[in-house]
Design an enzyme around this catalytic site. Structure first.
Site, PDB file in Angstrom:
ATOM      1  N   ASP A  78       0.815  -1.209   0.000  1.00  0.00           N
ATOM      2  CA  ASP A  78       0.000   0.000   0.000  1.00  0.00           C
ATOM      3  C   ASP A  78       0.845   1.255   0.000  1.00  0.00           C
ATOM      4  O   ASP A  78       2.015   1.219   0.331  1.00  0.00           O
ATOM      5  CB  ASP A  78      -0.715   0.091   1.351  1.00  0.00           C
ATOM      6  N   LYS A  98      -3.492   2.902  -2.526  1.00  0.00           N
ATOM      7  CA  LYS A  98      -4.757   3.606  -2.697  1.00  0.00           C
ATOM      8  C   LYS A  98      -4.659   4.933  -1.994  1.00  0.00           C
ATOM      9  O   LYS A  98      -4.508   4.974  -0.782  1.00  0.00           O
ATOM     10  CB  LYS A  98      -5.906   2.783  -2.092  1.00  0.00           C
ATOM     11  N   MET A 117      -8.909   8.365   9.320  1.00  0.00           N
ATOM     12  CA  MET A 117      -9.333   8.999   8.059  1.00  0.00           C
ATOM     13  C   MET A 117     -10.305  10.153   8.336  1.00  0.00           C
ATOM     14  O   MET A 117     -11.285  10.326   7.623  1.00  0.00           O
ATOM     15  CB  MET A 117     -10.008   7.961   7.136  1.00  0.00           C
TER      16      MET A 117
HETATM   17  C1  LIG Z   1      -7.108   2.988   5.338  1.00  0.00           C
HETATM   18  S1  LIG Z   1      -6.762   3.363   7.010  1.00  0.00           S
HETATM   19  C2  LIG Z   1      -5.720   2.033   7.401  1.00  0.00           C
HETATM   20  C3  LIG Z   1      -5.552   1.827   8.850  1.00  0.00           C
HETATM   21  C4  LIG Z   1      -4.568   0.730   9.180  1.00  0.00           C
HETATM   22  N1  LIG Z   1      -5.054  -0.551   8.734  1.00  0.00           N
HETATM   23  C5  LIG Z   1      -4.240   0.669  10.664  1.00  0.00           C
HETATM   24  O1  LIG Z   1      -4.566  -0.333  11.316  1.00  0.00           O
HETATM   25  O2  LIG Z   1      -3.644   1.633  11.153  1.00  0.00           O
HETATM   26  C6  LIG Z   1      -5.678   4.719   6.841  1.00  0.00           C
HETATM   27  C7  LIG Z   1      -5.746   5.659   8.015  1.00  0.00           C
HETATM   28  O3  LIG Z   1      -5.025   5.151   9.122  1.00  0.00           O
HETATM   29  C8  LIG Z   1      -4.495   6.214   9.876  1.00  0.00           C
HETATM   30  N2  LIG Z   1      -3.026   6.100   9.868  1.00  0.00           N
HETATM   31  C9  LIG Z   1      -2.298   5.150   9.286  1.00  0.00           C
HETATM   32  N3  LIG Z   1      -0.984   5.336   9.546  1.00  0.00           N
HETATM   33  C10 LIG Z   1      -0.913   6.438  10.326  1.00  0.00           C
HETATM   34  C11 LIG Z   1       0.173   7.130  10.956  1.00  0.00           C
HETATM   35  N4  LIG Z   1       1.439   6.711  10.820  1.00  0.00           N
HETATM   36  N5  LIG Z   1      -0.114   8.219  11.698  1.00  0.00           N
HETATM   37  C12 LIG Z   1      -1.382   8.628  11.861  1.00  0.00           C
HETATM   38  N6  LIG Z   1      -2.441   8.006  11.295  1.00  0.00           N
HETATM   39  C13 LIG Z   1      -2.201   6.920  10.542  1.00  0.00           C
HETATM   40  C14 LIG Z   1      -4.955   7.502   9.187  1.00  0.00           C
HETATM   41  O4  LIG Z   1      -6.175   7.863   9.768  1.00  0.00           O
HETATM   42  C15 LIG Z   1      -5.140   7.001   7.781  1.00  0.00           C
HETATM   43  O5  LIG Z   1      -6.005   7.841   7.072  1.00  0.00           O
END
Ligand SMILES: C[S@@+](CC[C@H](N)C(=O)[O-])C[C@H]1O[C@@H](n2cnc3c(N)ncnc32)[C@H](O)[C@@H]1O
Length: 442
Positions: free
Chosen positions: A227, A249, A363
């Site tokens: 991803d 994505k 998100m």
């Molecule tokens: C499609 S979701 C995936 C979440 C992922 N599966 C998880 O368990 O963290 C993507 C969202 O995760 C959050 N996110 C992922 N990595 C992040 C990070 N390093 N810092 C802050 N938010 C993060 C944000 O809200 C981002 O828009």
């Protein structure tokens, strides 16, 4: 090479431990999980008493006793090790990684045992405990591999196909019947195109937060679908000659449609390849991991899930924010701020507005104004602390504090664009304390 590593079989063998005290106890403990018979001597035995022993360890403070014990072992023809006395020893005791049949010994030839122990810790991290099961499985089929393959070269090929292929994977996962069935097919010369897909959580960014299983699978994969959110430092851990496919994505911009990603993984697994689907955070938290698992299972493809540290947990830990707290929060809820229809997420605002309850919004940068307004309307105090964490656990981390009333404006002021989570609730104020402590310590 200053010393030669060799391994002594222990099954039914006798081991002597001479001396008392913690060092003698530590040597005895080495054999706790082994099939050897350990005999302890509190004083140096006579040579006749040591006859037939495979190994002797001397751990006594008294120099005279030490020499007497070494002498007795030599007369009895038993290799002897004297604790902290390499010059008196016939062999050195390595730092040991014990995985049952699989044993790794690290030695500095007596120069610096601490160095050997440090190295052992690092090696231990990359050899999962399940290797004991794999090695036991290999032993259980050894006679059959020998019987079915006449020459050394074809035996080597059969071992590679069994241990590096689906049979090995299943043994590592603890499915010994499945492993056996696949090994039978290899030995019967059937083509085994049993590929496998692992949906692997890469954590929120920092490579140190990967699980050991994720690390092993990355270094073993034939092809990795990853991803946008997977940190480049984690991509560096993928086996050099593995194929990498970016299926990232970005919001609203689906580089590869979900159905195509699933079809690609299925096609690769059917070729017999080891496929890794590497996803940011945890595959089952807002990661569409559930849909992918269903599609793989429906296609009859073997699939496993490797959990990862989800953004909420990684970011909160880094910021010093406990998501639950005896005084401030008795529950935590993770929600998506993504608006599927219209411009606000479809959530149960009354339930989410409860006091002493932490809300983590994934998100949610774009919809933050709506989220804040709905929570206030549903009764959550406008003064409730709120924290935005962007790029948590990476060198680009940014934290922005405010309240439910100021959240949306703070996001704009600080130019937060994501990926970011919103932490809403009393615990969010604790980030300030953590930051002050960090600053004071610096
Ligand atoms: C499609 S979701 C995936 C979440 C992922 N599966 C998880 O368990 O963290 C993507 C969202 O995760 C959050 N996110 C992922 N990595 C992040 C990070 N390093 N810092 C802050 N938010 C993060 C944000 O809200 C981002 O828009």
């Amino acid at each position: 090479m200053q010393s030669f590593p060799a391994f002594f079989p222990l099954d039914g063998r006798r081991v002597a431990i001479i001396g008392e005290g913690w060092q003698a106890d530590a040597k005895a403990r080495l054999f706790d999980p082994a099939p050897a018979m350990v005999t302890r001597f509190s004083a140096p035995p006579k040579a006749e008493e040591l006859k037939g022993f495979a190994l002797a360890f001397v751990a006594t403070e008294d120099a005279g006793e030490r020499l007497a014990a070494v002498e007795a072992a030599r007369v009895a023809g038993v290799p002897v090790n004297v604790v902290d006395q390499p010059a008196l020893s016939d062999f050195y005791t390595p730092a040991i990684i014990d995985r049952g049949e699989l044993v790794v010994g690290v030695s500095t030839s007596g120069a610096a045992p601490t160095l050997a122990r440090d190295l052992r810790t690092r090696i231990e991290a990359i050899i999962p405990s399940a290797y004991a099961t794999l090695a036991g499985f290999a032993r259980s089929i050894r006679a059959r591999v020998l019987a079915s393959r006449g020459d050394f070269e074809s035996r080597r090929r059969a071992w590679e196909e069994i241990l590096r292929g689906g049979a090995g994977e299943r043994a590592l996962a603890g499915d010994l019947d499945g492993a056996q069935a696949l090994a039978d097919r290899v030995l019967a010369n059937e083509t085994v195109a049993a590929g496998v897909v692992h949906l692997v959580g890469a954590g929120p960014g920092d490579p140190d937060l990967l699980t050991l299983r994720a690390l092993r699978l990355l270094s073993d994969a034939d092809i990795v679908f990853h991803d946008r959110l997977v940190d480049p430092r984690i991509l560096d851990m993928i086996r050099r000659d593995a194929e990498r496919v970016f299926v990232g994505k970005a919001k609203g911009d689906h580089a590869v449609p979900q159905r195509d990603i699933e079809a690609l993984m299925i096609a690769e697994a059917r070729k017999g390849r080891r496929v890794v689907r590497l996803k940011g955070g945890d595959p089952f938290i807002f990661g569409r991991g559930g849909e992918e698992l269903e599609a793989l299972r429906a296609a009859g493809v073997e699939a496993h899930v490797v959990p990862g540290i989800t953004a909420a947990l990684g970011c909160a830990a880094e910021a010093g924010v406990p998501l639950t707290h005896r005084d401030h929060a008795q529950a935590v809820t993770f929600v998506t701020g993504h608006a599927k229809h219209g411009d606000e997420p479809d959530l149960d605002w009354n339930a989410l507005a409860r006091e002493k309850h932490t809300l983590v919004v994934y998100m949610g940068v774009e919809t933050a104004p709506k989220v804040a307004a709905r929570l206030i309307e549903a009764g959550r105090a406008a003064s409730t602390p709120a924290l935005v964490i962007e790029n948590g656990t990476t060198p680009r981390v940014k934290r922005v504090q405010g309240t439910l009333a100021t959240l949306a404006a703070r996001i704009v002021e600080e130019g937060v664009s994501g990926p970011a989570i919103l932490i809403i609730g009393e615990v969010a104020a604790l980030a300030e304390v953590a930051t002050r402590l960090e600053e004071a310590a610096a």
